[in-house]
Design an enzyme around this catalytic site. Structure first.
Site, PDB file in Angstrom:
ATOM      1  N   LYS A   1       5.446   6.833 -26.395  1.00  9.24           N
ATOM      2  CA  LYS A   1       5.975   7.853 -26.631  1.00  9.24           C
ATOM      3  C   LYS A   1       7.135   8.084 -25.442  1.00  9.24           C
ATOM      4  CE  LYS A   1       3.405  11.138 -27.199  1.00  9.24           C
ATOM      5  NZ  LYS A   1       2.725  12.451 -27.308  1.00  9.24           N
TER       6      LYS A   1
ATOM      7  N   LYS B   1      -2.545  10.110 -18.504  1.00 13.22           N
ATOM      8  CA  LYS B   1      -3.356  11.165 -19.153  1.00 13.22           C
ATOM      9  C   LYS B   1      -4.645  11.655 -18.274  1.00 13.22           C
ATOM     10  CE  LYS B   1      -2.579  14.068 -22.596  1.00 13.22           C
ATOM     11  NZ  LYS B   1      -1.443  14.347 -23.585  1.00 13.22           N
TER      12      LYS B   1
ATOM     13  N   ASP C   1      -2.032  20.054 -21.735  1.00 11.29           N
ATOM     14  CA  ASP C   1      -2.401  19.488 -23.090  1.00 11.29           C
ATOM     15  C   ASP C   1      -3.343  20.648 -23.402  1.00 11.29           C
ATOM     16  OD1 ASP C   1      -2.375  16.929 -24.814  1.00 11.29           O
ATOM     17  OD2 ASP C   1      -4.270  17.423 -24.978  1.00 11.29           O
TER      18      ASP C   1
HETATM   19  P1  NAP Z   1      -3.307  24.267 -27.390  1.00 11.11           P
HETATM   20  O1  NAP Z   1      -2.180  25.156 -26.857  1.00 11.11           O
HETATM   21  O2  NAP Z   1      -4.622  24.172 -26.532  1.00 11.11           O
HETATM   22  O3  NAP Z   1      -3.701  24.444 -28.891  1.00 11.11           O
HETATM   23  C1  NAP Z   1      -4.689  23.527 -29.675  1.00 11.11           C
HETATM   24  C2  NAP Z   1      -4.728  24.249 -30.947  1.00 11.11           C
HETATM   25  O4  NAP Z   1      -5.707  23.625 -31.774  1.00 11.11           O
HETATM   26  C3  NAP Z   1      -5.613  25.518 -30.645  1.00 11.11           C
HETATM   27  O5  NAP Z   1      -5.008  26.522 -31.694  1.00 11.11           O
HETATM   28  C4  NAP Z   1      -7.195  25.060 -30.944  1.00 11.11           C
HETATM   29  O6  NAP Z   1      -7.919  26.268 -31.401  1.00 11.11           O
HETATM   30  C5  NAP Z   1      -6.905  24.249 -31.959  1.00 11.11           C
HETATM   31  N1  NAP Z   1      -7.760  23.098 -32.194  1.00 11.11           N
HETATM   32  C6  NAP Z   1      -8.329  22.364 -30.888  1.00 11.11           C
HETATM   33  N2  NAP Z   1      -9.423  21.705 -31.397  1.00 11.11           N
HETATM   34  C7  NAP Z   1      -9.637  21.756 -32.766  1.00 11.11           C
HETATM   35  C8  NAP Z   1     -10.504  21.258 -33.817  1.00 11.11           C
HETATM   36  N3  NAP Z   1     -11.278  20.227 -33.353  1.00 11.11           N
HETATM   37  N4  NAP Z   1     -10.298  21.739 -34.841  1.00 11.11           N
HETATM   38  C9  NAP Z   1      -9.582  22.722 -35.185  1.00 11.11           C
HETATM   39  N5  NAP Z   1      -8.499  23.159 -34.499  1.00 11.11           N
HETATM   40  C10 NAP Z   1      -8.603  22.811 -33.148  1.00 11.11           C
HETATM   41  O7  NAP Z   1      -2.887  22.591 -27.371  1.00 11.11           O
HETATM   42  P2  NAP Z   1      -1.396  22.067 -27.415  1.00 11.11           P
HETATM   43  O8  NAP Z   1      -0.936  21.810 -26.122  1.00 11.11           O
HETATM   44  O9  NAP Z   1      -0.750  22.787 -28.588  1.00 11.11           O
HETATM   45  O10 NAP Z   1      -1.811  20.558 -28.274  1.00 11.11           O
HETATM   46  C11 NAP Z   1      -2.230  20.402 -29.436  1.00 11.11           C
HETATM   47  C12 NAP Z   1      -2.063  18.894 -30.004  1.00 11.11           C
HETATM   48  O11 NAP Z   1      -0.493  18.484 -29.530  1.00 11.11           O
HETATM   49  C13 NAP Z   1      -2.819  17.931 -29.239  1.00 11.11           C
HETATM   50  O12 NAP Z   1      -2.932  16.862 -29.863  1.00 11.11           O
HETATM   51  C14 NAP Z   1      -1.919  17.432 -27.871  1.00 11.11           C
HETATM   52  O13 NAP Z   1      -2.192  16.266 -27.540  1.00 11.11           O
HETATM   53  C15 NAP Z   1      -0.743  17.509 -28.561  1.00 11.11           C
HETATM   54  N6  NAP Z   1       0.526  17.518 -27.804  1.00 11.11           N
HETATM   55  C16 NAP Z   1       0.757  18.367 -26.899  1.00 11.11           C
HETATM   56  C17 NAP Z   1       2.006  18.395 -26.183  1.00 11.11           C
HETATM   57  C18 NAP Z   1       2.262  19.687 -25.341  1.00 11.11           C
HETATM   58  O14 NAP Z   1       3.333  19.774 -24.910  1.00 11.11           O
HETATM   59  N7  NAP Z   1       1.384  20.552 -25.180  1.00 11.11           N
HETATM   60  C19 NAP Z   1       2.758  17.565 -26.231  1.00 11.11           C
HETATM   61  C20 NAP Z   1       2.691  16.238 -27.017  1.00 11.11           C
HETATM   62  C21 NAP Z   1       1.484  16.445 -27.831  1.00 11.11           C
HETATM   63  P3  NAP Z   1      -8.553  27.294 -30.522  1.00 11.11           P
HETATM   64  O15 NAP Z   1      -7.434  28.202 -30.041  1.00 11.11           O
HETATM   65  O16 NAP Z   1      -9.683  27.859 -31.271  1.00 11.11           O
HETATM   66  O17 NAP Z   1      -9.126  26.604 -29.507  1.00 11.11           O
END
Ligand code: NAP
Length: 449
Positions: free
Chosen positions: A113, A125, A165
């Protein structure tokens, strides 16, 4: 051929009991096999084996005291995966499921990426098996301080720059940053995703979600289509999901469902700016389940996590933005039957390999996370540059920059499709091959280190 297949076998054997890591490695290996067959130097120099071995894995004890005065112990990690293109860069995840396999898969994906962004970023990570859910602010702060008390000696603004993350947002970055500053007595850009009053870049919170929708826009433009009036599903309700929904609204799309770890909400009338603002309050302020969102709107129904999931709702486009392996073959089949034409990944590895194969075979436009969710790390890269310059760039300029980076990644994929005679719109193999070639060449140039 047998020798090449042994490469994968030996990597799997060397990393036992790491199912997520094997899955990530196997996907890239299958993509780049034709490149390895044509490039003896890559094979002789063991480039793939070297890329699969983290440069360093740091695993440590994190002890902290909860509000009852009881001692708690967690496992902390930082995987410093690859520094061929720049300092280690990648997020921190605080979630009870965190283990070495999950962090190695995430760090491995980060290599490719980050290479695609065109910025000088290596890959890493980290995180902990700590669950911020249900913890008080004081407990989260003491945990972050304890994590940094060990991690500070391994990171640095020219060495390794973590970000957020799952479970790590601006609150956690603040506590981590404050601790690092206290220990070092220096105000350095050692973390990205900081608040915009204390060194954070404008647009970093929005970047992954916005970038994802830009990428989907470019994928659709390629087939003379656009997001206007498209019915969309966006899983998750966290950072990536919220800003993906925001950008979809700006593009004139209709978001009819989203989810979290407790279940999913279906609202046939669609998301609006007002509803999204309420969702942000529920998730970011009150830190509640999305069932609290559905309570407020007559048109919205909440379904508890169980036999039915968000992928059962008919839609033109789907954006999995929650977590790994959240979309399986059975979900892919239902989505396709219901008319899905595009899926782009906001989360890392949200689709199982079987689901991805099915999308590729049934000609659903498929945007792999390594390309489609790279906007977040790209703006993190821009935050690093601003910190080094001691400046803030205007949000409007960063918006242009993010869009240009996502366009570039899309174009890089198209170039790789052409160069390697891949099938039209085969973004999966294009992203893997294009990024692998770039990192492999940098590693070759830097010798056997
Ligand atoms: P986040 O703000 O913590 O949000 C994660 C969301 O996914 C929350 O709504 C959570 O539900 C839900 N979730 C987590 N585990 C789950 C499961 N087993 N089943 C159903 N829902 C689930 O995290 P985020 O930063 O948005 O990241 C989300 C994804 O994007 C991850 O795969 C991360 O690696 C990827 N990502 C993030 C970034 C970034 O800049 N943040 C960049 C690239 C990729 P709850 O609210 O109920 O916990």
């Amino acid at each position: 051929m047998a020798a090449l297949n042994n490469i994968l076998k030996s990597i799997t054997q060397k990393n036992p009991h790491e199912a997520e890591y094997h899955q990530a490695v196997e996907e890239v290996f299958e993509s780049i096999l034709p490149v390895l067959k044509k490039n003896k130097t890559f094979v002789d120099e063991k480039l793939f084996e070297r890329i699969c071995e983290p440069e360093r894995v740091i695993s440590f004890r994190v002890c902290w005291t909860d509000d009852q005065g009881k001692v708690q112990v967690n496992k902390g990690f930082r995987v410093q995966m690859n520094s061929a293109l720049g300092p280690y860069k990648g997020g921190l995840r605080f979630h009870p499921s965190v283990n070495q396999s999950i962090l190695k898969f995430l760090a491995f994906e980060q290599i490719f990426k980050n290479a695609l962004t065109g910025l000088p970023l290596g890959a890493g990570k980290g995180g902990a098996d700590f669950d911020p859910k249900g913890k008080s602010d004081g407990e989260v702060m003491r945990f972050c301080q304890a994590w940094m008390m060990e991690a500070y000696r391994h990171i640095g603004h020219y060495t390794d720059i973590p970000a957020g993350d799952i479970g790590v947002g601006e609150r956690e970055i603040g506590y981590l940053f404050g601790t690092y500053k206290k220990i070092q007595n220096e105000f350095q850009g050692v973390l990205t995703g900081k608040g915009t009053d204390w060194g954070g870049s404008y647009l970093r919170p929005e970047a992954t979600g916005y970038g994802l929708i830009h990428f989907a826009h470019f994928m659709l433009t390629e087939v003379d289509d656009n997001l206007g009036n498209k019915t969309c599903l966006v899983s998750g309700a966290g950072n990536v999901s919220q800003f993906a929904m925001e950008k979809l609204l700006q593009e004139g799309a209709k978001v009819v469902a989203f989810s979290d770890s407790t279940g999913f909400v279906h609202d046939p009338e669609g998301m609006t700016e007002e509803k999204l603002s309420h969702l942000k309050t529920v998730k970011n302020g009150e830190r509640k389940s999305i069932s609290a969102f559905a309570d407020k709107y007559a048109s919205a129904t909440f379904t508890t996590k169980g036999s039915k999931n968000i992928w059962s709702i008919p839609a033109d486009c789907a954006f999995p933005c929650a977590t790994q392996n959240e979309l399986e073959l059975a979900d892919a089949k239902i989505l396709r039957k219901n008319g899905l034409m595009l899926l782009a990944e906001g989360a890392n590895m949200p689709c199982t390999p079987e689901a991805i194969n099915y999308f590729q075979e049934s000609k659903v436009l498929y945007g792999p996370g390594k390309a489609s969710n790279a906007g977040g790390v790209a703006v993190s890269g821009l935050e690093m540059t601003q910190n080094r310059m001691g400046r803030y760039w205007a949000k409007i300029d960063l918006e242009k920059e993010l869009r240009a980076i996502m366009k570039n990644i899309h174009e890089k994929c198209l170039e790789t499709i052409d160069k390697h005679h891949l099938e039209e719109q085969d973004y999966l193999n294009a992203a893997n091959i294009g990024a692998f070639e770039k990192v492999a060449k940098a590693m070759l140039a830097q010798g056997t280190v």
